[in-house]
Design an enzyme around this catalytic site. Structure first.
Site, PDB file in Angstrom:
ATOM      1  N   CYS A   1       0.797  -1.227   0.000  1.00 33.75           N
ATOM      2  CA  CYS A   1       0.000   0.000   0.000  1.00 33.75           C
ATOM      3  C   CYS A   1       0.828   1.274   0.000  1.00 33.75           C
ATOM      4  O   CYS A   1       0.334   2.342  -0.371  1.00 33.75           O
ATOM      5  CB  CYS A   1      -0.927   0.015   1.217  1.00 33.75           C
ATOM      6  SG  CYS A   1      -1.622  -1.583   1.641  1.00 33.75           S
TER       7      CYS A   1
ATOM      8  N   HIS B   1      -4.990   7.642   4.580  1.00 35.74           N
ATOM      9  CA  HIS B   1      -4.884   6.316   3.965  1.00 35.74           C
ATOM     10  C   HIS B   1      -6.157   5.509   4.178  1.00 35.74           C
ATOM     11  O   HIS B   1      -6.489   4.657   3.364  1.00 35.74           O
ATOM     12  CB  HIS B   1      -3.695   5.570   4.579  1.00 35.74           C
ATOM     13  CG  HIS B   1      -3.549   4.156   4.094  1.00 35.74           C
ATOM     14  ND1 HIS B   1      -3.205   3.852   2.797  1.00 35.74           N
ATOM     15  CD2 HIS B   1      -3.708   2.956   4.728  1.00 35.74           C
ATOM     16  CE1 HIS B   1      -3.151   2.535   2.649  1.00 35.74           C
ATOM     17  NE2 HIS B   1      -3.448   1.968   3.811  1.00 35.74           N
TER      18      HIS B   1
ATOM     19  N   LYS C   1     -10.572   6.508  -0.564  1.00 35.97           N
ATOM     20  CA  LYS C   1     -10.765   5.101  -0.922  1.00 35.97           C
ATOM     21  C   LYS C   1     -12.239   4.683  -0.890  1.00 35.97           C
ATOM     22  O   LYS C   1     -12.580   3.612  -1.394  1.00 35.97           O
ATOM     23  CB  LYS C   1      -9.926   4.197  -0.007  1.00 35.97           C
ATOM     24  CG  LYS C   1      -8.428   4.284  -0.283  1.00 35.97           C
ATOM     25  CD  LYS C   1      -7.653   3.268   0.530  1.00 35.97           C
ATOM     26  CE  LYS C   1      -6.154   3.364   0.265  1.00 35.97           C
ATOM     27  NZ  LYS C   1      -5.553   4.600   0.786  1.00 35.97           N
TER      28      LYS C   1
ATOM     29  N   HIS D   1      -9.434  -0.057  -2.432  1.00 38.14           N
ATOM     30  CA  HIS D   1      -7.998  -0.019  -2.137  1.00 38.14           C
ATOM     31  C   HIS D   1      -7.217  -0.568  -3.324  1.00 38.14           C
ATOM     32  O   HIS D   1      -7.219  -1.774  -3.586  1.00 38.14           O
ATOM     33  CB  HIS D   1      -7.712  -0.834  -0.887  1.00 38.14           C
ATOM     34  CG  HIS D   1      -6.332  -0.621  -0.336  1.00 38.14           C
ATOM     35  ND1 HIS D   1      -5.382   0.160  -0.971  1.00 38.14           N
ATOM     36  CD2 HIS D   1      -5.718  -1.087   0.795  1.00 38.14           C
ATOM     37  CE1 HIS D   1      -4.277   0.167  -0.263  1.00 38.14           C
ATOM     38  NE2 HIS D   1      -4.454  -0.588   0.810  1.00 38.14           N
TER      39      HIS D   1
ATOM     40  N   PHE E   1      -0.021   3.624   4.450  1.00 34.63           N
ATOM     41  CA  PHE E   1       0.574   2.745   5.455  1.00 34.63           C
ATOM     42  C   PHE E   1       0.350   1.291   5.045  1.00 34.63           C
ATOM     43  O   PHE E   1      -0.779   0.889   4.755  1.00 34.63           O
ATOM     44  CB  PHE E   1      -0.054   3.026   6.818  1.00 34.63           C
ATOM     45  CG  PHE E   1      -0.050   4.493   7.188  1.00 34.63           C
ATOM     46  CD1 PHE E   1       1.145   5.164   7.357  1.00 34.63           C
ATOM     47  CD2 PHE E   1      -1.231   5.190   7.341  1.00 34.63           C
ATOM     48  CE1 PHE E   1       1.167   6.516   7.683  1.00 34.63           C
ATOM     49  CE2 PHE E   1      -1.235   6.540   7.676  1.00 34.63           C
ATOM     50  CZ  PHE E   1      -0.027   7.211   7.843  1.00 34.63           C
TER      51      PHE E   1
ATOM     52  N   PHE F   1       1.334  -3.188   5.063  1.00 33.88           N
ATOM     53  CA  PHE F   1       1.698  -4.365   5.846  1.00 33.88           C
ATOM     54  C   PHE F   1       3.189  -4.303   6.184  1.00 33.88           C
ATOM     55  O   PHE F   1       4.004  -3.809   5.409  1.00 33.88           O
ATOM     56  CB  PHE F   1       1.427  -5.642   5.052  1.00 33.88           C
ATOM     57  CG  PHE F   1       0.008  -6.141   5.141  1.00 33.88           C
ATOM     58  CD1 PHE F   1      -0.890  -5.621   6.054  1.00 33.88           C
ATOM     59  CD2 PHE F   1      -0.427  -7.158   4.300  1.00 33.88           C
ATOM     60  CE1 PHE F   1      -2.189  -6.092   6.141  1.00 33.88           C
ATOM     61  CE2 PHE F   1      -1.716  -7.640   4.373  1.00 33.88           C
ATOM     62  CZ  PHE F   1      -2.605  -7.113   5.291  1.00 33.88           C
TER      63      PHE F   1
END
Length: 405
Positions: A163, A299, A328, A333, A390, A392
């Site tokens: 992301c 985000h 979003k 996403h 932000f 994983f």
């Protein structure tokens, strides 16, 4: 340090494939989310919706270049061509040592990977394997293919951070030009829609299981139930200011700050302290004061933990009076494309002096309070914008964009 400006953009998204189309979708509250009928046949999968891209002409890219491209790379290539056209950058200039590329994706083409294993299962061998397959599935497929298509001989950077990918890509391009290492960088990211993405988020209980496109995703909302996966691509042209002025380029905005850092904590659990540190780092990089920020593009994907952590981080930054929204809700996403897409959305808001609200935000969740949510289009002068992503692994990235003067 050199000043870095944006002189062109290109986008392919669930809400449109031009700057005009995406602005019309944003201002008219039009969702890009739709049902995916074929997913209804997948055992145990509870996800029914996604954001997909349509009506783009892959044949604008020459076949000799397209033959090693998967769908995400085709979309990125088209975005790059549009961005270069808007910026007025010639093919000769892109082939010079002055120009480079910084663009990435989460993985190589998931659809090509699936095709390879389907063929292996059916034939028991590699008789159907194409010699171009690896060029479509390698992680730097987007960057490498664009470099070959454009004849790029400068720096080629291929960040891969899910992301946060295209936010890092823009930031790396910004730092490259600011430090005098290139004059021009094509920056962005791309990802294509594939069942594996929806499945992973479904298994993690992080994907929305709504069946109505008008009800999800719901960033910051009390009734949010997860993200909606999507696809898309975007590219922006970053350029050394003196170089842009020398060729009389039209300047869309200036990049004044960037920071990326890691939580160093957990693979999937978002950490507000890491997000806060990233935003603070971008502020320090930009040299501007908090009170100069006119808007924060969040985000926020619509997940329970992620939205709450980000709301806390924004509040801890001390931004109580700064308008915040998450786009979003319109697109879903788009993973590696999300950062560049949202930067482009921010540029359009700056151009029109109109801030777009968070779509589907009806009732702010108690854990997402403490910041100024935009609930309806807000007309105001917009000169400085913060936008974050932000990922994983706790990988955080933030950009600061400013109206050029």
């Amino acid at each position: 340090m050199n000043r870095v400006v944006i002189t062109g953009l290109g986008i392919i998204s669930p809400i449109g494939n031009t700057a005009h189309e995406i602005w019309q979708s944003l201002i008219h509250n039009t969702s890009g989310i739709a049902p995916v009928p074929e997913w209804e046949q997948v055992k145990d999968l509870k996800v029914r919706l996604a954001g997909s891209c349509k009506d783009y002409n892959a044949k604008r890219i020459l076949r000799k270049d397209r033959r090693t491209m998967g769908p995400m790379t085709v979309m990125a290539g088209l975005c790059a061509l549009d961005a270069l056209d808007q910026a007025g950058i010639s093919p000769e200039l892109m082939r010079s040592k002055e120009a480079g590329i910084s663009i990435g994706s989460t993985t190589g083409s998931g659809n090509i990977i699936q095709q390879m294993f389907d063929d292996l299962k059916q034939t028991g061998g590699i008789s159907r394997l194409e010699g171009t397959a690896f060029m479509k599935i390698m992680n730097h497929s987007v960057a490498a293919n664009l470099a070959a298509m454009l004849g790029t001989s400068g720096r080629v950077i291929a960040p891969c951070a899910a992301c946060a990918t295209s936010t890092q890509a823009i930031g790396m391009g910004f730092e490259t030009i600011r430090n005098g290492l290139q004059k021009i960088m094509i920056c962005g990211g791309a990802d294509e829609l594939h069942l594996s993405t929806a499945g992973v988020f479904d298994v993690l209980n992080a994907a929305s299981r709504q069946t109505s496109p008008e009800r999800t995703p719901r960033p910051f909302d009390r009734d949010r139930d997860g993200l909606v996966v999507a696809e898309g691509a975007g590219a922006v042209i970053l350029e050394d200011l003196d170089h842009a002025l020398a060729r009389n380029a039209n300047i869309l905005a200036e990049v004044i700050g960037f920071h990326t850092c890691c939580d160093g904590s957990h693979m999937t659990s978002p950490q507000d302290q890491g997000m806060l540190a990233c935003m603070q780092g971008a502020m320090a990089s930009s040299g501007c004061r908090l009170e100069e920020i006119d808007y924060i593009n969040a985000h926020a994907t619509g997940t329970l933990l992620g939205d709450a952590a980000e709301a806390r981080a924004i509040a801890m930054l001390g931004t109580h009076n700064i308008p915040v929204s998450a786009t979003k809700g319109f697109t879903g996403h788009t993973l590696a494309a999300s950062g560049v897409m949202e930067a482009i959305f921010c540029l359009k808001m700056m151009e029109h002096n109109t801030l777009i609200p968070t779509k589907n935000l009806a009732t702010v969740a108690p854990e997402c309070e403490g910041i100024t949510h935009i609930l309806a289009p807000l007309e105001k002068e917009v000169n400085v914008i913060m936008t974050s992503n932000f990922a994983f692994g706790g990988i955080n990235a933030t950009l600061i964009l400013k109206r050029y003067s």
